[in-house]
Design a protein around this motif. Structure first.
Motif, short mmCIF file in Angstrom:
data_model
loop_
_atom_site.label_atom_id
_atom_site.label_comp_id
_atom_site.label_asym_id
_atom_site.label_seq_id
_atom_site.Cartn_x
_atom_site.Cartn_y
_atom_site.Cartn_z
N ALA A 15 0.81 -1.20 -0.18
CA ALA A 15 -0.23 0.08 0.19
C ALA A 15 0.72 1.43 -0.21
O ALA A 15 0.64 2.01 -0.54
N ALA A 16 1.87 1.31 0.77
CA ALA A 16 2.80 2.55 0.85
C ALA A 16 3.28 2.81 -0.41
O ALA A 16 3.83 4.06 -0.62
N SER A 18 2.24 1.87 -3.70
CA SER A 18 1.52 2.05 -4.79
C SER A 18 1.41 3.69 -4.95
O SER A 18 0.96 4.58 -3.92
N PRO A 19 0.54 4.00 -5.31
CA PRO A 19 0.59 5.72 -6.60
C PRO A 19 -1.18 6.61 -5.37
O PRO A 19 -1.76 5.37 -5.43
N ARG A 20 -0.55 7.31 -5.36
CA ARG A 20 -2.07 7.61 -4.57
C ARG A 20 -2.84 8.66 -5.52
O ARG A 20 -2.30 9.16 -6.69
N TRP A 21 -3.78 8.62 -5.29
CA TRP A 21 -5.06 9.60 -6.52
C TRP A 21 -5.29 11.10 -5.75
O TRP A 21 -5.65 10.84 -5.11
N THR A 22 -4.86 11.50 -6.25
CA THR A 22 -5.62 13.04 -5.94
C THR A 22 -6.48 13.36 -6.50
O THR A 22 -7.43 12.78 -6.91
N ASP A 23 -7.56 14.29 -5.94
CA ASP A 23 -8.91 14.74 -5.74
C ASP A 23 -9.07 14.91 -7.34
O ASP A 23 -10.60 14.89 -7.83
N TRP A 26 -10.03 12.09 -9.10
CA TRP A 26 -10.75 11.38 -8.69
C TRP A 26 -12.11 11.71 -9.07
O TRP A 26 -13.31 10.75 -9.56
#
Length: 61
Positions: A15-16, A18-23, A26
């Motif tokens: 999980a650390a 993996s890429p984060r989705w921005t607002d 989304w």
């Protein structure tokens, strides 16, 4: 059955990484699928859930 401590640690590492989705991302996906993303509860949805009758419970024979 719960995952082992090793499996939990592996999951945290994955999980650390993996890429984060921005607002913004989304919101773009929401537009594509014509859905509404909200942090506020929908009063109509809560109201309809309150009106639904619980399923009848049947006794085992």
């Amino acid at each position: 059955m719960n995952p082992s401590p090793e499996a939990r640690e592996w999951g945290k590492r994955q999980a650390a990484r993996s890429p984060r989705w921005t607002d913004e991302k989304w919101n773009r996906v929401a537009v594509i699928f014509t859905i509404t993303l909200s942090t506020q509860p929908d009063p109509q949805q809560e109201e309809s859930a309150d009106r639904q009758a619980p399923a009848p419970v049947r006794e085992a024979a």
